[in-house]
Design an enzyme around this catalytic site. Structure first.
Site, PDB file in Angstrom:
ATOM      1  CD  GLU A 273      -3.163  -0.528   0.099  1.00 19.70           C
ATOM      2  OE1 GLU A 273      -3.146   0.623  -0.380  1.00 19.70           O
ATOM      3  OE2 GLU A 273      -4.021  -1.372  -0.214  1.00 19.70           O
TER       4      GLU A 273
ATOM      5  CG  ASP B 181      -5.825   6.062  -4.300  1.00 20.94           C
ATOM      6  OD1 ASP B 181      -5.551   6.300  -5.492  1.00 20.94           O
ATOM      7  OD2 ASP B 181      -6.854   5.456  -3.948  1.00 20.94           O
TER       8      ASP B 181
END
Length: 190
Positions: free
Chosen positions: A71, A84
């Site tokens: 991640e 993100d």
């Protein structure tokens, strides 16, 4: 650990696309292991809180480390704790995008805190329970792998074990996380 045995889960590892992000020539578990190794020095900084989150949530710390590596590259890809494009928070990148397009989670703690890891690991455990309900005939290892895919794209996008990653980022999320977690288990003692 009641949620599967990470070292026993079969995995194909990273896709060619995911591996290429690190300049690796091809995908597979060796590329996942290499990416985990690249993140290992940064991961060491979080060992204590990873182990504690694993203990409190009864989840193998290697799984938590595998998610952190995938991640956020152990924090290396975050800007002030966010990734993100501002839609995900912390080492484990909890989704703050409102439903129905996201998880709608409100971050707890700082991006690199025990509180964050516990929150994110509890989200994973919730997905394990949902996958158990959705696929009652799967075994614990399959539930864990399915939950990893759901952690990335939601349980509605997990349609079968054979295509567990069909709708995940890179079409490899759970396989890549499993392979990275296996590396952390074998090489760093998580």
């Amino acid at each position: 650990m009641p949620y599967g045995k990470i070292e026993d889960i079969k995995t194909s590892g990273a896709s060619d696309v995911t591996a290429a992000q690190d300049g690796l020539k091809e995908g597979g578990w060796k590329s996942s292991h290499r990416m985990a190794e690249i993140d290992s020095n940064r991961m060491e900084n979080y060992r204590t809180i990873i182990n504690e989150a694993g203990r409190q949530c009864d989840v193998d710390p290697a799984v938590i480390a595998g998610i952190i590596s995938r991640e956020s590259r152990a924090g290396n890809q975050l800007i002030n704790g966010w990734g993100d494009h501002g839609k995900a928070f912390g080492l484990m990148q909890i989704d703050v995008t409102p439903p129905p397009n996201g998880g709608g989670h409100t971050p707890v703690g700082t991006w690199d805190s025990l509180e964050h890891l516990i929150q994110a690991t509890e989200i994973l455990v919730e997905f394990i329970e949902r996958i158990k309900t959705k696929f009652p005939r799967w075994n614990a290892d399959q539930h864990l792998k399915g939950a990893l895919a759901a952690y990335n794209k939601g349980e509605k996008n997990v349609e079968s074990y054979a295509s567990v990653d069909a709708k995940t980022t890179g079409k490899d999320y759970s396989n890549d996380v499993v392979a990275r977690a296996q590396w952390y288990k074998s090489n760093m003692g998580f």
